[in-house]
Motif scaffolding. Structure first.
Motif, PDB file in Angstrom:
ATOM      1  N   SER A 109     -60.376 -39.842   5.105  1.00 60.08           N
ATOM      2  CA  SER A 109     -60.410 -39.347   6.473  1.00 60.08           C
ATOM      3  C   SER A 109     -60.699 -37.850   6.491  1.00 60.08           C
ATOM      4  CB  SER A 109     -59.066 -39.625   7.144  1.00 60.08           C
ATOM      5  OG  SER A 109     -59.024 -39.106   8.448  1.00 60.08           O
ATOM      6  N   GLY A 110     -61.666 -37.453   7.331  1.00 55.77           N
ATOM      7  CA  GLY A 110     -61.969 -36.046   7.524  1.00 55.77           C
ATOM      8  C   GLY A 110     -62.509 -35.335   6.304  1.00 55.77           C
ATOM      9  N   SER A 111     -63.313 -36.013   5.501  1.00 60.57           N
ATOM     10  CA  SER A 111     -63.770 -35.421   4.234  1.00 60.57           C
ATOM     11  C   SER A 111     -64.932 -34.444   4.394  1.00 60.57           C
ATOM     12  CB  SER A 111     -64.175 -36.520   3.249  1.00 60.57           C
ATOM     13  OG  SER A 111     -65.300 -37.231   3.724  1.00 60.57           O
ATOM     14  N   GLY A 112     -65.495 -34.344   5.606  1.00 59.57           N
ATOM     15  CA  GLY A 112     -66.524 -33.338   5.871  1.00 59.57           C
ATOM     16  C   GLY A 112     -67.951 -33.818   5.822  1.00 59.57           C
ATOM     17  N   ALA A 113     -68.189 -34.986   5.215  1.00 59.02           N
ATOM     18  CA  ALA A 113     -69.515 -35.617   5.211  1.00 59.02           C
ATOM     19  C   ALA A 113     -69.352 -37.031   5.758  1.00 59.02           C
ATOM     20  CB  ALA A 113     -70.100 -35.654   3.800  1.00 59.02           C
ATOM     21  N   TYR A 114     -70.231 -37.403   6.703  1.00 60.57           N
ATOM     22  CA  TYR A 114     -70.054 -38.665   7.419  1.00 60.57           C
ATOM     23  C   TYR A 114     -71.384 -39.400   7.558  1.00 60.57           C
ATOM     24  CZ  TYR A 114     -65.887 -36.046   8.820  1.00 60.57           C
ATOM     25  OH  TYR A 114     -64.736 -35.292   8.820  1.00 60.57           O
ATOM     26  N   PHE A 115     -71.316 -40.727   7.468  1.00 62.22           N
ATOM     27  CA  PHE A 115     -72.481 -41.570   7.729  1.00 62.22           C
ATOM     28  C   PHE A 115     -72.233 -42.263   9.068  1.00 62.22           C
ATOM     29  CE2 PHE A 115     -72.475 -42.170   2.859  1.00 62.22           C
ATOM     30  CZ  PHE A 115     -73.017 -40.908   2.680  1.00 62.22           C
ATOM     31  N   VAL A 116     -72.958 -41.846  10.084  1.00 59.87           N
ATOM     32  CA  VAL A 116     -72.658 -42.243  11.461  1.00 59.87           C
ATOM     33  C   VAL A 116     -73.743 -43.155  12.008  1.00 59.87           C
ATOM     34  CG1 VAL A 116     -72.144 -41.409  13.781  1.00 59.87           C
ATOM     35  CG2 VAL A 116     -71.463 -40.045  11.799  1.00 59.87           C
ATOM     36  N   SER A 117     -73.351 -44.276  12.573  1.00 59.54           N
ATOM     37  CA  SER A 117     -74.290 -45.204  13.192  1.00 59.54           C
ATOM     38  C   SER A 117     -74.647 -44.729  14.594  1.00 59.54           C
ATOM     39  CB  SER A 117     -73.690 -46.613  13.253  1.00 59.54           C
ATOM     40  OG  SER A 117     -74.645 -47.539  13.734  1.00 59.54           O
ATOM     41  N   TRP A 118     -75.626 -45.374  15.185  1.00 62.55           N
ATOM     42  CA  TRP A 118     -76.114 -44.987  16.519  1.00 62.55           C
ATOM     43  C   TRP A 118     -75.012 -45.045  17.566  1.00 62.55           C
ATOM     44  CZ3 TRP A 118     -75.941 -47.941  20.942  1.00 62.55           C
ATOM     45  CH2 TRP A 118     -75.559 -49.283  20.766  1.00 62.55           C
ATOM     46  N   ASN A 119     -73.983 -45.904  17.326  1.00 61.76           N
ATOM     47  CA  ASN A 119     -72.946 -46.129  18.336  1.00 61.76           C
ATOM     48  C   ASN A 119     -71.703 -45.271  18.142  1.00 61.76           C
ATOM     49  OD1 ASN A 119     -71.756 -47.301  16.109  1.00 61.76           O
ATOM     50  ND2 ASN A 119     -71.797 -49.402  16.896  1.00 61.76           N
ATOM     51  N   GLY A 120     -71.777 -44.287  17.241  1.00 65.10           N
ATOM     52  CA  GLY A 120     -70.661 -43.384  17.050  1.00 65.10           C
ATOM     53  C   GLY A 120     -69.659 -43.817  15.999  1.00 65.10           C
ATOM     54  N   GLU A 121     -69.812 -45.034  15.474  1.00 64.78           N
ATOM     55  CA  GLU A 121     -68.932 -45.501  14.408  1.00 64.78           C
ATOM     56  C   GLU A 121     -69.494 -45.084  13.053  1.00 64.78           C
ATOM     57  OE1 GLU A 121     -66.102 -46.720  14.990  1.00 64.78           O
ATOM     58  OE2 GLU A 121     -66.271 -47.208  17.116  1.00 64.78           O
ATOM     59  N   VAL A 122     -68.629 -45.019  12.032  1.00 67.55           N
ATOM     60  CA  VAL A 122     -69.065 -44.595  10.703  1.00 67.55           C
ATOM     61  C   VAL A 122     -69.278 -45.805   9.796  1.00 67.55           C
ATOM     62  CG1 VAL A 122     -67.967 -42.325  10.824  1.00 67.55           C
ATOM     63  CG2 VAL A 122     -66.675 -44.271   9.934  1.00 67.55           C
ATOM     64  N   PHE A 123     -70.196 -45.640   8.849  1.00 67.82           N
ATOM     65  CA  PHE A 123     -70.415 -46.677   7.847  1.00 67.82           C
ATOM     66  C   PHE A 123     -69.366 -46.591   6.743  1.00 67.82           C
ATOM     67  CE2 PHE A 123     -74.756 -46.143   9.577  1.00 67.82           C
ATOM     68  CZ  PHE A 123     -74.992 -47.455   9.965  1.00 67.82           C
TER      69      PHE A 123
END
Length: 340
Positions: free
Chosen positions: A290-304
């Motif tokens: 959680s909150g690691s600073g790098a994120y893979f974000v889908s079009w709908n705002g959710e993360v992969f």
């Protein structure tokens, strides 16, 4: 899925930030870059926007439109072919001479093609350069200004973010060829897609660890009419027009796409590594934390989130290998003025 109402509610709060946010949109004269720039201008006070692209005529029209949308905005167009890394350096130099901070670096630059390897004068494939090397060169060059924004003690302190819009999913499932990361000897459009995805994933994760006051996001756009196929020829453009009509019920509306990408570019849930402590509703980062600073974000705002394939590659030194290769390319082309 983050509801569109929640996205719009968040975006409206950006007006509570102090005026003068600085955003750089690489590929900002069309498609998702333009849609997001439009929402950024609409939802902020006296923003300063840099649009980077090649179409002066279209940029002039866009600047007029955005200024009408928000008369307090300041808009600059920098004309450049950023498939060449030395041109990226020139663009960043110009921005650094004018600004002491950048709050958002938003990158969508790229194009669709059916051609094989199309080598630039710097020795890189043009499509691959736009989808990976140029983006990472922008990120590397502008991190000092992003860090300056992150250290701002005013109400903009939490907004220092890099967003690369491409596709994190391929790199979560498939392994690049580590013996030919530049695809000098094994180029294909499929391999280009795999490498660009995986290398964006690991490079942004690396940068998130190196610059813990900045958030780094690899965003998946879903189906959006972007105009990215305009260089494919009229026959294929006609085919794509028909396909777009048939697929319209499954595509994201351009305005909604801009709103959602603005959310990904500014929402506190995608906090930088150093600033996530004590915050509620932090997203899961690329490493599963959680909150690691790098994120893979889908079009709908959710993360992969994390994947076992990526974890295996990371354990085998993928992140270090990819960044070492990237720096080698930068040294040869940008420092040595050589051809890779």
């Amino acid at each position: 899925m983050v509801s569109l109402t929640a996205v719009q509610t968040h975006n409206a709060t950006l007006k509570s930030l102090s005026s003068g946010l600085v955003a750089v949109f690489v590929g900002g004269t069309s498609g998702i870059g333009l849609y997001t720039a439009r929402e950024f201008v609409r939802n902020t006070k006296a923003p300063h926007i840099y649009l980077i692209g090649r179409n002066q005529v279209e940029a002039t029209r866009i600047i007029d439109e955005l200024h009408e949308l928000n008369p307090s905005s300041k808009l600059n167009f920098i004309k450049s072919d950023v498939s060449l890394l030395r041109n990226v350096d020139e663009v960043c130099k110009e921005i650094k001479e004018k600004e002491n901070k950048v709050n958002l670096l938003f990158m969508t630059v790229g194009y669709l093609t059916l051609k094989g390897r199309d080598e630039t004068e710097e020795g890189l494939d043009r499509k691959f350069s736009l989808h990976y090397y140029a983006r990472m060169r922008f990120a590397q060059n502008l991190t000092p200004l992003l860090n300056s924004a992150a250290n701002d003690m005013g109400p903009n302190a939490r907004l220092a973010r890099v967003v690369s819009v491409l596709d994190p999913q391929l790199g979560l499932k498939l392994v690049p060829n580590f013996s030919d990361l530049s695809l000098k000897n094994s180029f294909s459009l499929k391999n280009c897609g795999i490498h660009a995805s995986a290398m964006n994933n690991f490079a942004l994760e690396h940068l998130g660890n190196m610059h813990s006051n900045i958030s780094f996001i690899h965003a998946f756009p879903s189906g959006v009419n972007t105009g990215a196929a305009r260089g494919m020829g009229q026959v294929w453009l006609n085919v794509l027009k028909v396909a777009t009509v048939l697929l319209k019920p499954f595509m994201v509306d351009p305005t909604e796409s801009g709103e959602r990408h603005l959310f990904a570019s500014t929402a506190p849930r995608f906090a930088p590594k150093a600033k996530g402590d004590g915050m509620d509703e932090l997203a899961t980062g690329s490493d599963g934390k959680s909150g690691s600073g790098a994120y893979f974000v889908s079009w709908n705002g959710e993360v992969f989130g994390e994947s076992k394939k990526m974890e295996s590659m990371r354990n085998n030194g993928a992140r270090e290998k990819i960044w070492e290769h990237t720096e080698e390319v930068f040294r040869k082309i940008c420092k040595g003025k050589d051809k890779y």
